[in-house]
Design an enzyme around this catalytic site. Structure first.
Site: not given
Ligand code: GDP
Ligand code: IMO
Ligand code: MG
Length: 426
Positions: A16-17, A128, A222, A299-300, A303, A331
């Site tokens: 999203k960013g 989180t 989210q 949170t690092g 995923r 990619d």
């Protein structure tokens, strides 16, 4: 009606960013409506990486006014850290470029502590630990503190004491972690002073901008599948992540929305607990995690990775009225011999086109896969024609299975690494 809503169409972290940064080239206003510092939106511009948690992703565009809107839960400390960091980059020099809703609720130290305590018990969802759930709990219980309370010290004290009293029993084991009421008041009133130039009525401002014909983008946090009402409950966040949630939270009538864009990765990821039918708990999943750098921006945490899940995407499209998709991270699948897409689920002998309601059913479904030949490399130059034929075919098939067009394709984190086909304000 130049108002576009952008939502994550999976379980968050769809890009999203990057996409919002890109789409706001011609925007006047970018507003966030839900969640808080549980979000982590990454923007990469000229090789420099920025991660925003509370600040809308239009912040790098100097003409944009960013709105931290009603419906959000604000940790003032984190928001101030972001404001200071962007100011150092020469942004937000003019305080009119940021508006923070006076009605937004605040995350207090005890909300964060409570989130951590819960995550150690049977109610853990893999949150989180940013205090999001407990802040929304206080809001729903009508004992929460809002940004406005920072400017009414007597009310701040009264509400803080009442809120702590209500939550007291839950803190029985964590009492020693709680800061004193006096220190919280001192800390928060100081935040209030620093935030004061930005605080106002976000809903009023947004509606005025819309009436004036400005280009307004509403940025989801989210993903739709983490929605409190429609997601895989209880493994969800505590706010409305659907496009309709934007209207409710920001006080914008649904008649004002021109279009809804959904962001989807070329595969699927999820952080935290909860059902994930196409999860790859094997070397392929690990390969995607590594190639896609799939570690939480907040949170690092690593995923969980899996194949693109059309029944889940169809649910997100329906719940948010998504009209077109921005597909990211194409990619990342480069170099795979074959690429799979889940086209339907099998559940107790029935074929399902859309993700079912009950999370236990979602746990039980068996994905039905379609296999596609892979591709070696993707690049943005040359547009769609510059893509390998197999990648282009994969995209066509995704669009066909989703029943809506792809309006943007992303092949890397940077602004240039994008094949743009459409624009929300055209
Ligand atoms: P958000 O929460 O939806 O904004 O997504 P995050 O920022 O948490 O995670 C997306 C990650 O993927 C970030 O590190 C982005 O820089 C990165 N990213 C976005 N689009 C692409 C893309 O097309 N290709 C690759 N390789 N990375 C991307
Ligand atoms: P962005 O905006 C991915 C997940 C958490 C957990 C559940 C509840 O960056 O896409 P919470 O802290 O909200 O109570 O956690 O929701 N979650 C996210 N997952 N991206 C996010 O935000 C998320 N925000 C919350 O991992 O499973
Ligand atoms: Mg994220």
């Amino acid at each position: 009606m130049p108002v576009a809503v952008v939502v994550g169409a999976q379980w968050g972290d769809e890009g999203k960013g990057k996409v919002v940064d890109l789409l706001t080239e011609n925007a006047d206003v970018v507003a966030r409506w839900g969640g808080g510092a549980n979000a982590g939106h990454t923007l990469v511009v000229d090789g420099q990486k920025y991660v925003t948690h509370l600040m809308p992703s239009g912040v790098l565009r100097r003409q944009v006014t960013c709105v931290v809107g009603e419906g959000m839960v604000i940790d003032p400390k984190i928001l101030l850290e972001e404001i200071r960091a962007f100011k150092k980059h020469g942004l937000l020099a003019d305080s009119s470029k940021l508006l923070i809703s006076r009605r937004a609720h605040m995350t207090l130290p005890h909300h964060r502590i409570l989130d951590g305590v819960r995550e150690q018990g049977p109610a853990a969802v893999g949150s989180t630990k940013r205090g999001i759930g407990p802040t929304y709990e206080s809001k729903a219980a009508r004992t929460g503190l809002r940004i406005d309370d920072l400017y009414r010290p007597d009310r701040f004290r009264k509400r803080l004491e009442a809120n702590l009293q209500l939550l007291g029993p839950v803190f029985a084991d964590a009492k020693d972690q709680l800061p004193s009421v006096e220190s919280v008041i001192k800390e928060y009133l100081a935040y209030g002073e620093e935030l004061a130039p930005y605080v106002g009525d976000a809903s009023y401002f947004l509606n005025k901008q819309i009436d004036a014909g400005k280009n307004v983008l509403l940025e989801g946090a989210q993903g739709v599948l983490l929605d409190i009402d429609h997601g895989t409950y209880p493994f969800v966040t505590s706010s409305s992540t659907t496009a309709g949630g934007a209207c409710a939270a920001l006080g914008i009538g649904p008649t004002k929305i021109k279009t809804v864009i959904g962001i989807v990765k070329a595969y699927a990821t999820r952080v935290g607990m909860g059902p994930f039918p196409t999860e790859l708990d094997d070397a392929v999943g690990a390969k995607i995690r590594e190639a896609g750098a799939e570690f939480g921006s907040t949170t690092g945490r690593p995923r969980r990775c899996g194949w693109l899940d059309m029944p889940a995407l169809r649910l997100a499209i329906r719940l948010s009225g998504i009209e077109s998709l921005a597909l990211t991270k194409l990619d990342v699948l480069s170099g795979m011999e074959t690429v799979k897409v889940c086209v339907a689920y099998k559940l107790r002998g029935k074929l399902l086109e859309e993700m079912p309601c009950d999370p236990e059913d979602v746990d039980e479904v068996e994905p039905v896969y379609e296999e596609h030949p892979g591709w070696k490399q993707t690049k943005a130059d040359g547009g769609l024609d510059g893509l390998p034929e197999t990648a282009a075919k994969y995209l066509d098939r995704v669009s066909e299975l989703a029943g809506i067009p792809l309006s943007l394709i992303s092949v890397g984190p940077g602004r240039d690494e994008t094949i743009v086909k459409g624009h929300p304000f055209e």
